[in-house]
Design a protein around this motif. Structure first.
Motif, PDB file in Angstrom:
ATOM      1  N   ARG A 135       0.828  -1.210   0.000  1.00 22.40           N
ATOM      2  CA  ARG A 135       0.000   0.000   0.000  1.00 22.40           C
ATOM      3  C   ARG A 135       0.855   1.250   0.000  1.00 22.40           C
ATOM      4  O   ARG A 135       0.626   2.182  -0.772  1.00 22.40           O
ATOM      5  N   ASP A 136       1.862   1.295   0.856  1.00 27.59           N
ATOM      6  CA  ASP A 136       2.712   2.482   0.957  1.00 27.59           C
ATOM      7  C   ASP A 136       3.469   2.741  -0.343  1.00 27.59           C
ATOM      8  O   ASP A 136       3.561   3.883  -0.807  1.00 27.59           O
ATOM      9  N   HIS A 151       1.337   4.234  -3.000  1.00 23.66           N
ATOM     10  CA  HIS A 151       1.082   5.643  -2.731  1.00 23.66           C
ATOM     11  C   HIS A 151       2.313   6.508  -2.979  1.00 23.66           C
ATOM     12  O   HIS A 151       2.200   7.646  -3.431  1.00 23.66           O
ATOM     13  N   GLN A 152       3.496   5.995  -2.706  1.00 23.49           N
ATOM     14  CA  GLN A 152       4.708   6.813  -2.710  1.00 23.49           C
ATOM     15  C   GLN A 152       5.410   6.894  -4.062  1.00 23.49           C
ATOM     16  O   GLN A 152       6.347   7.672  -4.235  1.00 23.49           O
ATOM     17  N   ASP A 156      -4.083  -2.033  -6.364  1.00 24.56           N
ATOM     18  CA  ASP A 156      -3.353  -0.783  -6.142  1.00 24.56           C
ATOM     19  C   ASP A 156      -2.034  -0.787  -6.910  1.00 24.56           C
ATOM     20  O   ASP A 156      -1.602   0.236  -7.449  1.00 24.56           O
ATOM     21  N   TRP A 204      -9.399   9.079  -3.741  1.00 25.23           N
ATOM     22  CA  TRP A 204      -8.057   8.761  -4.262  1.00 25.23           C
ATOM     23  C   TRP A 204      -8.156   7.953  -5.555  1.00 25.23           C
ATOM     24  O   TRP A 204      -7.419   8.192  -6.506  1.00 25.23           O
ATOM     25  N   TYR A 208      -2.567  11.527   1.989  1.00 21.38           N
ATOM     26  CA  TYR A 208      -3.201  11.427   0.675  1.00 21.38           C
ATOM     27  C   TYR A 208      -3.955  12.715   0.304  1.00 21.38           C
ATOM     28  O   TYR A 208      -4.243  12.947  -0.870  1.00 21.38           O
ATOM     29  N   GLU A 234       5.403   7.936   4.215  1.00 25.12           N
ATOM     30  CA  GLU A 234       4.348   8.399   3.314  1.00 25.12           C
ATOM     31  C   GLU A 234       4.155   9.915   3.359  1.00 25.12           C
ATOM     32  O   GLU A 234       3.750  10.518   2.367  1.00 25.12           O
ATOM     33  N   GLY A 250       4.101  12.155   0.114  1.00 28.36           N
ATOM     34  CA  GLY A 250       2.808  12.748  -0.204  1.00 28.36           C
ATOM     35  C   GLY A 250       2.879  14.252  -0.361  1.00 28.36           C
ATOM     36  O   GLY A 250       2.214  14.832  -1.228  1.00 28.36           O
TER      37      GLY A 250
END
Length: 475
Positions: free
Chosen positions: A70-71, A74-75, A137, A294, A323, A356, A360
């Motif tokens: 997940r991280d 996102h990153q 994801d 998102w 986020y 994150e 972010g």
């Protein structure tokens, strides 16, 4: 000899600067301080490329020297902005490579610098922690990175193609994740014969949400949003490759999941979405609605605005908050997005050192505030300044779409410099309803669109040759 050494030193400095990412300067002193901190922290989390895993960066609790799915998903854009492309490729490849039938088509949720599944989340192939959103994801992350970098390996290499195909077929089947099964699926579809509910490696082997504190969770609304965006990303990949029939099938399939969100998960009385559904057949609310935005899974603008109002009216953990800058910029809540950037970068913010956060903030500044949005399929880069009037803001040395650019925003004017070796299309966008945009002192008729909040955006498309600097304004 001296000239040779000088040339070598200049080359090394150039390579080092590129690896450190772009420079950001602004007359907004608070935003400047936030950006200085965030860009430095991203580099702080760069791992040692000599580690057994290869190039990597921290995307989990820092003490673990690891990265979780997940991280990382996102990153990745913040990482690419800061020159960590080798790290992105290596880490995503590691996740894709480790998808396996023995784990019911899961990968490893978290991998450490030794190239092993992190022991905090893995005991063996039958006992491990895994959030089911993760595969979808990662598909979305690969699609975004292709569009950001222009690197087709993210969507064409066999290791990724296999991961995509196993996810949209076997993985969905194995975990009973069909759109019409989400409320009737068993709590633990692939539980071992010796299932022990007290053992979280049993209980959390296939969590149906990124939200981990709901007992007996059957489905989270964030999972549905993630599946929707993953399938839609896969459809876009297929379409780009000319497989239009299959692309249309998965686009329709994605839309079926999105429709379920509005059909089953909207709480009319509370004017917000439920976020979880449990084994007792009860809906409930908590964390998770941020992911609806998102993954851009909301098409009802009234419900979208209610969701944003609820999000910005309540405190959230630092992971969720990280986020929000990009989300709010793109949704049209520009001042609130800037406020979150300053909040996240404030040294008084608890746990701001979580990786994150800085990644972010970097993405929030570049993609949000500066409005840099690459589109590899059209070899186009959009810019749109979303900051306060009166500031002069420059992003220089940004590597994107296999080139390097400089963008300067000031007083309804944008300067775009293509410093690379290939031409590209620049979409010069401005907030407001303008009939014409001035390019090289010549007025050109503007096109228009609205953002998700109904704000009018005016723009023109301009071909910018290699090395060319172009100025556009609406004064």
């Amino acid at each position: 000899m001296k000239n040779h050494l000088l040339a070598l030193w200049i080359t090394c400095c150039s390579i080092a600067a590129q690896a450190q990412g772009p420079t950001f300067t602004t007359t907004d002193t608070a935003m400047q301080q936030a950006s200085n901190w965030a860009f430095q922290m991203v580099q702080h989390y760069r791992g040692n490329p000599a580690d057994p895993i290869g190039p990597w960066y921290e995307a989990a609790l820092p003490s673990r020297n690891a990265f979780c799915m997940r991280d990382v998903a996102h990153q990745t854009i913040g990482a690419s902005i800061c020159g960590l492309d080798k790290e992105n490729r290596n880490m995503l490849t590691a996740f894709a490579r480790n998808i396996a039938a023995s784990r019911d088509w899961c990968s490893f949720w978290e991998i450490n610098k030794y190239g092993k599944p992190a022991p905090e989340d893995y005991r063996n192939d039958k006992e491990f922690w895994y959030n089911l959103n993760a595969n979808f994801d990662i598909i979305f992350a690969c699609w975004k990175l292709y569009n950001w970098t222009g690197d087709k390996r993210y969507i064409e290499e066999p290791v990724f193609v296999n991961f995509f195909e196993k996810t949209v077929q076997e993985y969905i089947h194995q975990w009973t994740l069909q759109a019409d099964s989400l409320l009737t699926r068993p709590l633990h579809p692939n539980a071992p014969a010796s299932f022990n509910n007290a053992d979280y490696f049993h209980r959390c082997r296939g969590l149906a949400s990124y939200v981990e504190n709901v007992p007996d969770l059957k489905a989270g609304v964030d999972l549905i949003a993630t599946i929707y965006r993953g399938l839609l990303s896969y459809s876009s990949i297929l379409s780009l490759q000319g497989n239009t029939t299959k692309a249309a099938l998965y686009k329709q399939m994605a839309e079926h999941y999105r429709e379920k969100i509005d059909q089953n998960w909207w709480n009319e009385k509370a004017a917000r979405y439920y976020t979880w559904y449990d084994g007792a057949g009860q809906f409930g609310t908590g964390e998770g609605e941020m992911f609806l935005l998102w993954f851009d899974a909301l098409k009802d603008t009234a419900r979208s605005r209610h969701t944003i109002t609820h999000l910005v009216s309540n405190p959230w953990n630092v992971e969720t908050t990280s986020y929000l800058p990009v989300i709010l910029y793109k949704q049209g809540y520009w001042q609130k997005a800037a406020d979150y950037i300053l909040q996240l970068a404030d040294k008084a913010t608890p746990r701001r050192e979580y990786p994150e956060v800085s990644f972010g903030v970097v993405e929030g500044i570049v993609s949000g505030l500066m409005g840099v949005e690459p589109d590899a399929s059209h070899q186009r880069i959009t810019t749109l300044y979303r900051g306060a009037t009166g500031n002069n803001t420059t992003l220089d040395g940004l590597r994107v779409l296999n080139t390097t650019i400089m963008v300067n925003h000031a007083d309804k004017k944008t300067i775009f410099h293509n410093k690379g070796k290939q031409p590209l299309l620049w979409r010069a966008a401005f907030a407001g309803n303008y009939d014409k945009i001035i390019l090289h002192k010549t007025a050109r008729r503007a096109s228009h669109r609205k953002d998700n909040s109904g704000n009018m955006i005016s723009y023109i498309d301009v071909k910018v040759e290699a090395g060319e600097k172009v100025e556009a304004d609406v004064n």
